[in-house]
Motif scaffolding. Structure first.
Motif, PDB file in Angstrom:
ATOM      1  N   GLY A 189     -12.622   2.947  -3.426  1.00  0.00           N
ATOM      2  CA  GLY A 189     -12.829   2.595  -5.113  1.00  0.00           C
ATOM      3  C   GLY A 189     -12.534   0.979  -4.661  1.00  0.00           C
ATOM      4  N   ASP A 190     -12.814   0.765  -5.952  1.00  0.00           N
ATOM      5  CA  ASP A 190     -13.404  -1.209  -5.989  1.00  0.00           C
ATOM      6  C   ASP A 190     -12.710  -1.545  -7.212  1.00  0.00           C
ATOM      7  OD1 ASP A 190     -12.516  -3.693  -4.730  1.00  0.00           O
ATOM      8  OD2 ASP A 190     -14.146  -4.049  -3.946  1.00  0.00           O
ATOM      9  N   ASN A 191     -12.690  -2.382  -7.550  1.00  0.00           N
ATOM     10  CA  ASN A 191     -12.551  -3.225  -8.804  1.00  0.00           C
ATOM     11  C   ASN A 191     -12.212  -2.228 -10.091  1.00  0.00           C
ATOM     12  OD1 ASN A 191     -12.722  -5.328 -10.126  1.00  0.00           O
ATOM     13  ND2 ASN A 191     -15.594  -5.661 -10.329  1.00  0.00           N
ATOM     14  N   PRO A 192     -11.621  -1.486 -10.278  1.00  0.00           N
ATOM     15  CA  PRO A 192     -10.140  -1.856  -9.059  1.00  0.00           C
ATOM     16  C   PRO A 192     -10.272  -0.672  -7.989  1.00  0.00           C
ATOM     17  CG  PRO A 192      -9.822  -0.563 -11.253  1.00  0.00           C
ATOM     18  CD  PRO A 192     -10.993  -1.065 -11.543  1.00  0.00           C
ATOM     19  N   ALA A 193      -9.173  -0.721  -7.587  1.00  0.00           N
ATOM     20  CA  ALA A 193      -8.961  -0.100  -6.158  1.00  0.00           C
ATOM     21  C   ALA A 193      -8.441   0.928  -6.249  1.00  0.00           C
ATOM     22  CB  ALA A 193      -8.970  -1.009  -4.726  1.00  0.00           C
ATOM     23  N   CYS A 194      -7.955   2.091  -6.618  1.00  0.00           N
ATOM     24  CA  CYS A 194      -7.190   2.819  -6.709  1.00  0.00           C
ATOM     25  C   CYS A 194      -7.158   3.895  -5.918  1.00  0.00           C
ATOM     26  CB  CYS A 194      -8.422   5.086  -7.718  1.00  0.00           C
ATOM     27  SG  CYS A 194      -9.111   3.922  -9.446  1.00  0.00           S
ATOM     28  N   ILE A 195      -6.083   5.210  -6.461  1.00  0.00           N
ATOM     29  CA  ILE A 195      -5.217   6.080  -5.013  1.00  0.00           C
ATOM     30  C   ILE A 195      -4.981   7.257  -5.830  1.00  0.00           C
ATOM     31  CG2 ILE A 195      -2.698   6.675  -3.931  1.00  0.00           C
ATOM     32  CD1 ILE A 195      -2.510   3.410  -4.331  1.00  0.00           C
ATOM     33  N   GLY A 246      -4.950  13.646  -9.327  1.00  0.00           N
ATOM     34  CA  GLY A 246      -4.866  12.559 -10.600  1.00  0.00           C
ATOM     35  C   GLY A 246      -5.591  10.961  -9.678  1.00  0.00           C
ATOM     36  N   ASP A 247      -5.536  10.215 -10.353  1.00  0.00           N
ATOM     37  CA  ASP A 247      -6.077   8.382  -9.898  1.00  0.00           C
ATOM     38  C   ASP A 247      -5.258   7.199 -10.215  1.00  0.00           C
ATOM     39  OD1 ASP A 247      -8.469   7.805  -8.085  1.00  0.00           O
ATOM     40  OD2 ASP A 247      -9.286   9.662  -9.496  1.00  0.00           O
ATOM     41  N   ILE A 248      -4.589   7.112  -9.493  1.00  0.00           N
ATOM     42  CA  ILE A 248      -3.300   5.972 -10.083  1.00  0.00           C
ATOM     43  C   ILE A 248      -4.614   4.080  -9.794  1.00  0.00           C
ATOM     44  CG2 ILE A 248      -1.371   4.609  -9.535  1.00  0.00           C
ATOM     45  CD1 ILE A 248      -0.719   7.565  -8.200  1.00  0.00           C
ATOM     46  N   ALA A 249      -4.931   3.642 -10.316  1.00  0.00           N
ATOM     47  CA  ALA A 249      -5.669   2.318 -10.854  1.00  0.00           C
ATOM     48  C   ALA A 249      -4.238   0.857 -10.558  1.00  0.00           C
ATOM     49  CB  ALA A 249      -6.306   1.700 -11.788  1.00  0.00           C
ATOM     50  N   LEU A 250      -4.688   0.356  -9.274  1.00  0.00           N
ATOM     51  CA  LEU A 250      -3.789  -0.201  -9.354  1.00  0.00           C
ATOM     52  C   LEU A 250      -3.882  -1.667  -9.740  1.00  0.00           C
ATOM     53  CD1 LEU A 250      -4.315  -0.495  -5.254  1.00  0.00           C
ATOM     54  CD2 LEU A 250      -2.382   0.676  -6.750  1.00  0.00           C
ATOM     55  N   ASP A 251      -3.130  -2.286 -10.087  1.00  0.00           N
ATOM     56  CA  ASP A 251      -4.112  -3.816 -11.292  1.00  0.00           C
ATOM     57  C   ASP A 251      -3.789  -5.375 -10.493  1.00  0.00           C
ATOM     58  OD1 ASP A 251      -1.194  -3.906 -10.841  1.00  0.00           O
ATOM     59  OD2 ASP A 251      -0.856  -4.284 -12.810  1.00  0.00           O
ATOM     60  N   ARG A 252      -3.816  -5.467  -8.702  1.00  0.00           N
ATOM     61  CA  ARG A 252      -4.266  -6.678  -8.461  1.00  0.00           C
ATOM     62  C   ARG A 252      -5.054  -6.007  -7.489  1.00  0.00           C
ATOM     63  NH1 ARG A 252      -0.236 -10.649  -6.929  1.00  0.00           N
ATOM     64  NH2 ARG A 252       0.494  -9.868  -9.280  1.00  0.00           N
ATOM     65  N   GLN A 253      -5.376  -6.997  -6.952  1.00  0.00           N
ATOM     66  CA  GLN A 253      -6.980  -6.701  -5.762  1.00  0.00           C
ATOM     67  C   GLN A 253      -5.796  -6.422  -4.990  1.00  0.00           C
ATOM     68  OE1 GLN A 253      -9.604 -10.039  -6.475  1.00  0.00           O
ATOM     69  NE2 GLN A 253     -11.445  -8.476  -7.304  1.00  0.00           N
ATOM     70  N   VAL A 254      -6.904  -5.649  -3.675  1.00  0.00           N
ATOM     71  CA  VAL A 254      -6.857  -5.000  -2.492  1.00  0.00           C
ATOM     72  C   VAL A 254      -7.316  -5.055  -1.124  1.00  0.00           C
ATOM     73  CG1 VAL A 254      -4.254  -3.820  -3.553  1.00  0.00           C
ATOM     74  CG2 VAL A 254      -6.441  -2.782  -3.118  1.00  0.00           C
ATOM     75  N   ARG A 255      -7.282  -4.773  -0.146  1.00  0.00           N
ATOM     76  CA  ARG A 255      -8.165  -5.297   0.832  1.00  0.00           C
ATOM     77  C   ARG A 255      -8.450  -3.560   1.059  1.00  0.00           C
ATOM     78  NH1 ARG A 255      -6.295  -7.619   6.145  1.00  0.00           N
ATOM     79  NH2 ARG A 255      -9.288  -7.881   6.216  1.00  0.00           N
ATOM     80  N   LEU A 256      -9.321  -3.336   1.272  1.00  0.00           N
ATOM     81  CA  LEU A 256      -9.254  -1.179   1.912  1.00  0.00           C
ATOM     82  C   LEU A 256      -9.703  -1.278   3.010  1.00  0.00           C
ATOM     83  CD1 LEU A 256     -12.399  -0.816  -0.747  1.00  0.00           C
ATOM     84  CD2 LEU A 256     -10.508  -0.458  -1.340  1.00  0.00           C
ATOM     85  N   THR A 257      -7.806  -1.287   3.377  1.00  0.00           N
ATOM     86  CA  THR A 257      -7.828  -0.804   5.107  1.00  0.00           C
ATOM     87  C   THR A 257      -6.910  -0.040   5.413  1.00  0.00           C
ATOM     88  OG1 THR A 257      -6.503  -2.759   4.843  1.00  0.00           O
ATOM     89  CG2 THR A 257      -8.738  -3.231   5.478  1.00  0.00           C
ATOM     90  N   SER A 258      -6.015  -0.283   5.106  1.00  0.00           N
ATOM     91  CA  SER A 258      -4.884   0.952   5.178  1.00  0.00           C
ATOM     92  C   SER A 258      -3.861   1.185   3.921  1.00  0.00           C
ATOM     93  CB  SER A 258      -4.037   0.466   5.884  1.00  0.00           C
ATOM     94  OG  SER A 258      -3.188   1.078   6.702  1.00  0.00           O
ATOM     95  N   LEU A 259      -2.941   2.075   3.768  1.00  0.00           N
ATOM     96  CA  LEU A 259      -2.312   2.593   2.785  1.00  0.00           C
ATOM     97  C   LEU A 259      -1.357   3.631   3.486  1.00  0.00           C
ATOM     98  CD1 LEU A 259      -1.932   3.397  -0.367  1.00  0.00           C
ATOM     99  CD2 LEU A 259      -2.811   5.604  -0.035  1.00  0.00           C
ATOM    100  N   ALA A 260       0.235   3.012   2.184  1.00  0.00           N
ATOM    101  CA  ALA A 260       1.046   3.399   2.755  1.00  0.00           C
ATOM    102  C   ALA A 260       1.881   3.577   1.527  1.00  0.00           C
ATOM    103  CB  ALA A 260       2.246   2.455   3.713  1.00  0.00           C
ATOM    104  N   TYR A 261       3.158   4.835   2.124  1.00  0.00           N
ATOM    105  CA  TYR A 261       4.400   5.226   0.472  1.00  0.00           C
ATOM    106  C   TYR A 261       5.671   5.538   1.217  1.00  0.00           C
ATOM    107  CZ  TYR A 261       4.833   8.231  -2.755  1.00  0.00           C
ATOM    108  OH  TYR A 261       5.520   8.064  -4.793  1.00  0.00           O
ATOM    109  N   ASP A 262       6.223   4.291   0.118  1.00  0.00           N
ATOM    110  CA  ASP A 262       7.781   5.228  -0.059  1.00  0.00           C
ATOM    111  C   ASP A 262       8.025   6.367  -0.489  1.00  0.00           C
ATOM    112  OD1 ASP A 262      10.292   5.596   0.739  1.00  0.00           O
ATOM    113  OD2 ASP A 262      11.094   3.031   0.420  1.00  0.00           O
ATOM    114  N   SER A 263       8.197   6.934  -0.154  1.00  0.00           N
ATOM    115  CA  SER A 263       8.505   8.683  -0.721  1.00  0.00           C
ATOM    116  C   SER A 263       9.272   8.166  -1.743  1.00  0.00           C
ATOM    117  CB  SER A 263       8.531   9.772   0.196  1.00  0.00           C
ATOM    118  OG  SER A 263       7.296  10.321   0.499  1.00  0.00           O
TER     119      SER A 263
END
Length: 238
Positions: free
Chosen positions: A154-160, A171-188
């Motif tokens: 997605g975009d505006n907002p991007a979601c995870i 489920g979905d988590i909306a991000l509250d800052r604009q991001v580039r839709l190129t990559s995602l990482a997660y610290d478990s």
């Protein structure tokens, strides 16, 4: 974590690895080894499509043009460990992630809302169709504790979006800052997301609710298309 069939590792400090599409090195952003470059051995014609880091083996996995080619870099030795092709993965761009306990890799399909799962020999294990996703994943991460996929879209907002391994959307988590839709990482362990920000030179860190916490950048500032994070093992026995 100890596995009698695979070895034993003791988690160490968290590190963040970033890269861009060109034939430049992967860079470690965090203190201790800040801005240490790891060569990718790419030629000018070999665009980088994504990176994944496995703390258990201390290896970086590079997804390289045409998209089904993977290079494994031994991070401490700064050398190519091996290369392999991924079965049934069409050519094209896409992120990737790794599951540490068995080192299965999860590749974003370049044109469909799917994930291709492979083993370390490149043999396809599953193709996971992602429920209610429009188009291919923009970023892929793996939750090592809850055994689920995390998909940037997605975009505006991007979601995870969170998915189980059958592809069912949880489920979905909306991000509250604009991001580039190129990559995602997660610290478990800390339950924090790492995503390249719109400015192109910094990485945004978000909590599990999608709220922006802080940012990190290399010095001098350089573009970051791809990101992965992991707690580098202090001890590895095999």
């Amino acid at each position: 974590m100890c596995l009698f069939t695979a070895g034993c590792s003791t988690p160490g400090p968290l590190h963040a690895y970033v890269a861009n599409r060109a034939e430049q090195p992967v860079v470690d952003l965090f203190p201790g080894d800040a801005d240490i470059a790891i060569p990718t051995y790419l030629e000018p014609v070999n665009d980088l499509y994504g990176i994944a880091y496995d703390p258990f083996t201390d290896h970086l996995f590079l997804r390289i043009y045409p998209g089904d080619f993977v290079r494994v870099i031994d991070r401490p030795a700064r050398k190519i460990k091996r290369n392999f092709l991924v079965q049934d993965l069409p050519p094209g761009r896409g992120d990737l992630a790794i599951r540490s306990h068995d080192r299965h890799l999860f590749f974003a399909h370049p044109s469909l809302p799917k994930i291709v799962e492979s083993n370390l020999e490149g043999r396809r294990v599953h193709t996971i169709t992602l429920e209610n996703l429009q188009g291919p994943p923009s970023g892929v991460a793996y939750d090592q504790i809850n055994n689920r996929l995390l998909i940037l879209h997605g975009d505006n907002p991007a979601c995870i979006a969170t998915y189980d391994l059958a592809g069912l959307r949880q489920g979905d988590i909306a991000l509250d800052r604009q991001v580039r839709l190129t990559s995602l990482a997660y610290d478990s362990d800390t339950r924090e997301f790492y995503v390249p920000l719109k400015d192109g030179t910094t990485i945004g860190i978000f909590n599990i609710q999608g709220h922006f916490l802080r940012s990190i950048a290399s010095s001098p500032a350089t573009p970051h298309d791809f990101i992965d994070v992991g707690q580098r093992s202090l001890l590895r026995l095999f």
